[in-house]
Motif scaffolding. Structure first.
Motif, PDB file in Angstrom:
ATOM      1  N   MET A   1       0.785  -1.070   0.138  1.00 43.19           N
ATOM      2  CA  MET A   1       0.250   0.006  -0.013  1.00 43.19           C
ATOM      3  C   MET A   1       1.069   1.532   0.096  1.00 43.19           C
ATOM      4  SD  MET A   1      -3.044   0.782   2.644  1.00 43.19           S
ATOM      5  CE  MET A   1      -3.482   2.453   2.939  1.00 43.19           C
ATOM      6  N   ALA A   2       0.558   2.161  -0.828  1.00 49.50           N
ATOM      7  CA  ALA A   2       1.389   3.106  -1.040  1.00 49.50           C
ATOM      8  C   ALA A   2       0.824   4.425   0.065  1.00 49.50           C
ATOM      9  CB  ALA A   2       1.187   3.929  -2.553  1.00 49.50           C
ATOM     10  N   SER A   3       1.967   5.064   0.773  1.00 50.61           N
ATOM     11  CA  SER A   3       1.780   5.803   1.745  1.00 50.61           C
ATOM     12  C   SER A   3       1.692   7.143   1.176  1.00 50.61           C
ATOM     13  CB  SER A   3       2.700   6.101   2.695  1.00 50.61           C
ATOM     14  OG  SER A   3       4.113   6.611   2.217  1.00 50.61           O
ATOM     15  N   SER A   4       0.682   8.092   1.575  1.00 45.08           N
ATOM     16  CA  SER A   4       0.433   9.447   1.281  1.00 45.08           C
ATOM     17  C   SER A   4       0.649  10.064   2.478  1.00 45.08           C
ATOM     18  CB  SER A   4      -0.941   9.542   0.754  1.00 45.08           C
ATOM     19  OG  SER A   4      -2.044   9.405   1.754  1.00 45.08           O
ATOM     20  N   TYR A   5       1.139  11.656   1.990  1.00 41.11           N
ATOM     21  CA  TYR A   5       1.489  12.357   3.035  1.00 41.11           C
ATOM     22  C   TYR A   5       0.580  13.896   2.621  1.00 41.11           C
ATOM     23  CZ  TYR A   5       5.079  13.802   0.163  1.00 41.11           C
ATOM     24  OH  TYR A   5       5.945  14.208  -0.990  1.00 41.11           O
ATOM     25  N   PHE A   6       0.481  14.535   3.540  1.00 44.90           N
ATOM     26  CA  PHE A   6       0.033  15.975   3.395  1.00 44.90           C
ATOM     27  C   PHE A   6       1.358  16.863   3.233  1.00 44.90           C
ATOM     28  CE2 PHE A   6      -0.969  20.135   5.080  1.00 44.90           C
ATOM     29  CZ  PHE A   6      -2.095  20.557   4.202  1.00 44.90           C
ATOM     30  N   LYS A   7       1.223  17.575   1.884  1.00 44.53           N
ATOM     31  CA  LYS A   7       2.208  18.477   1.361  1.00 44.53           C
ATOM     32  C   LYS A   7       1.587  19.873   1.141  1.00 44.53           C
ATOM     33  CE  LYS A   7       6.387  19.019  -1.324  1.00 44.53           C
ATOM     34  NZ  LYS A   7       7.147  18.354  -2.464  1.00 44.53           N
ATOM     35  N   THR A   8       2.275  21.113   1.750  1.00 47.58           N
ATOM     36  CA  THR A   8       1.713  22.520   1.091  1.00 47.58           C
ATOM     37  C   THR A   8       2.813  23.011   0.532  1.00 47.58           C
ATOM     38  OG1 THR A   8       0.616  22.510   3.444  1.00 47.58           O
ATOM     39  CG2 THR A   8       1.104  24.387   2.238  1.00 47.58           C
ATOM     40  N   GLU A   9       2.315  23.400  -0.776  1.00 51.57           N
ATOM     41  CA  GLU A   9       3.251  24.080  -1.580  1.00 51.57           C
ATOM     42  C   GLU A   9       3.083  25.670  -1.286  1.00 51.57           C
ATOM     43  OE1 GLU A   9       5.579  22.997  -3.687  1.00 51.57           O
ATOM     44  OE2 GLU A   9       5.019  21.065  -3.428  1.00 51.57           O
ATOM     45  N   LEU A  10       3.892  26.216  -0.709  1.00 50.65           N
ATOM     46  CA  LEU A  10       3.811  27.756  -0.446  1.00 50.65           C
ATOM     47  C   LEU A  10       4.007  28.415  -1.487  1.00 50.65           C
ATOM     48  CD1 LEU A  10       5.960  27.618   2.902  1.00 50.65           C
ATOM     49  CD2 LEU A  10       3.470  27.546   2.638  1.00 50.65           C
ATOM     50  N   GLY A  11       4.729  28.154  -2.540  1.00 51.03           N
ATOM     51  CA  GLY A  11       4.757  28.732  -3.635  1.00 51.03           C
ATOM     52  C   GLY A  11       3.423  29.006  -4.492  1.00 51.03           C
ATOM     53  N   VAL A  12       2.608  27.818  -4.712  1.00 58.00           N
ATOM     54  CA  VAL A  12       1.316  27.681  -5.061  1.00 58.00           C
ATOM     55  C   VAL A  12       0.292  28.767  -4.559  1.00 58.00           C
ATOM     56  CG1 VAL A  12      -0.498  26.171  -5.815  1.00 58.00           C
ATOM     57  CG2 VAL A  12       1.839  25.503  -6.107  1.00 58.00           C
ATOM     58  N   LEU A  13       0.444  28.604  -3.071  1.00 64.91           N
ATOM     59  CA  LEU A  13      -0.367  29.563  -2.309  1.00 64.91           C
ATOM     60  C   LEU A  13      -0.300  31.001  -2.658  1.00 64.91           C
ATOM     61  CD1 LEU A  13      -0.411  28.053   1.358  1.00 64.91           C
ATOM     62  CD2 LEU A  13      -2.331  28.075  -0.303  1.00 64.91           C
ATOM     63  N   ASP A  14       1.134  31.218  -2.679  1.00 63.63           N
ATOM     64  CA  ASP A  14       1.442  32.750  -3.156  1.00 63.63           C
ATOM     65  C   ASP A  14       1.112  33.249  -4.422  1.00 63.63           C
ATOM     66  OD1 ASP A  14       2.814  32.984  -0.594  1.00 63.63           O
ATOM     67  OD2 ASP A  14       4.806  32.486  -1.677  1.00 63.63           O
ATOM     68  N   ARG A  15       1.231  32.372  -5.412  1.00 63.23           N
ATOM     69  CA  ARG A  15       0.585  32.346  -6.608  1.00 63.23           C
ATOM     70  C   ARG A  15      -0.915  32.627  -6.808  1.00 63.23           C
ATOM     71  NH1 ARG A  15       4.567  28.673  -8.193  1.00 63.23           N
ATOM     72  NH2 ARG A  15       2.966  27.045  -8.443  1.00 63.23           N
ATOM     73  N   LEU A  16      -1.289  31.675  -6.122  1.00 61.34           N
ATOM     74  CA  LEU A  16      -3.055  31.849  -5.895  1.00 61.34           C
ATOM     75  C   LEU A  16      -3.471  33.206  -5.254  1.00 61.34           C
ATOM     76  CD1 LEU A  16      -5.978  30.739  -6.379  1.00 61.34           C
ATOM     77  CD2 LEU A  16      -5.466  29.546  -4.177  1.00 61.34           C
ATOM     78  N   THR A  17      -2.772  33.536  -4.235  1.00 57.08           N
ATOM     79  CA  THR A  17      -2.995  34.837  -3.740  1.00 57.08           C
ATOM     80  C   THR A  17      -2.770  35.951  -4.507  1.00 57.08           C
ATOM     81  OG1 THR A  17      -2.260  34.178  -1.319  1.00 57.08           O
ATOM     82  CG2 THR A  17      -2.158  36.425  -1.798  1.00 57.08           C
TER      83      THR A  17
END
Length: 114
Positions: A1-17
């Motif tokens: 079973m592949a493990s998944s994890y939570f990852k936040t891309e801060l650059g993507v948040l900045d671009r969306l902002t």
């Protein structure tokens, strides 16, 4: 079973902002254009009234969208700042922990920069 994890891309948040800020500027421009055009006569009184009603409806809708966009943008800014603060604090604590391990160099960092 592949493990998944939570990852936040801060650059993507900045671009969306930034995209939300741009959209707010476009909505402001549209609202100003509608106000500028609302003073002129277009044709018959019925057509003028229909255009005025249309402009009021769109102006209200744009104002509501702009408010929602502003609220979302402000929330994203706060979220991004909080993630950065947590990431920096975690990186600092990991450096301190690394310094307590015998034989480990204190200059190596383990931060991901995201």
């Amino acid at each position: 079973m592949a493990s998944s994890y939570f990852k936040t891309e801060l650059g993507v948040l900045d671009r969306l902002t930034n995209m939300l800020t741009d959209s707010e500027e476009c909505m402001d421009s549209a609202l100003r254009a509608m106000k500028d055009e609302s003073s002129g006569r277009i044709g018959t009184p019925e057509l003028d009234q229909a255009c005025a009603d249309f402009q009021k409806t769109w102006a209200y809708g744009l104002e509501q969208m702009k408010k929602s966009s502003t609220d979302l943008r402000d929330g994203l800014k706060n979220t991004s700042a909080n993630y950065r603060q947590v990431e920096n604090a975690l990186q600092n604590e990991l450096k301190k922990l690394n310094a307590t391990i015998p034989g480990q160099s204190t200059g190596s960092g383990s931060g991901s920069g995201s």
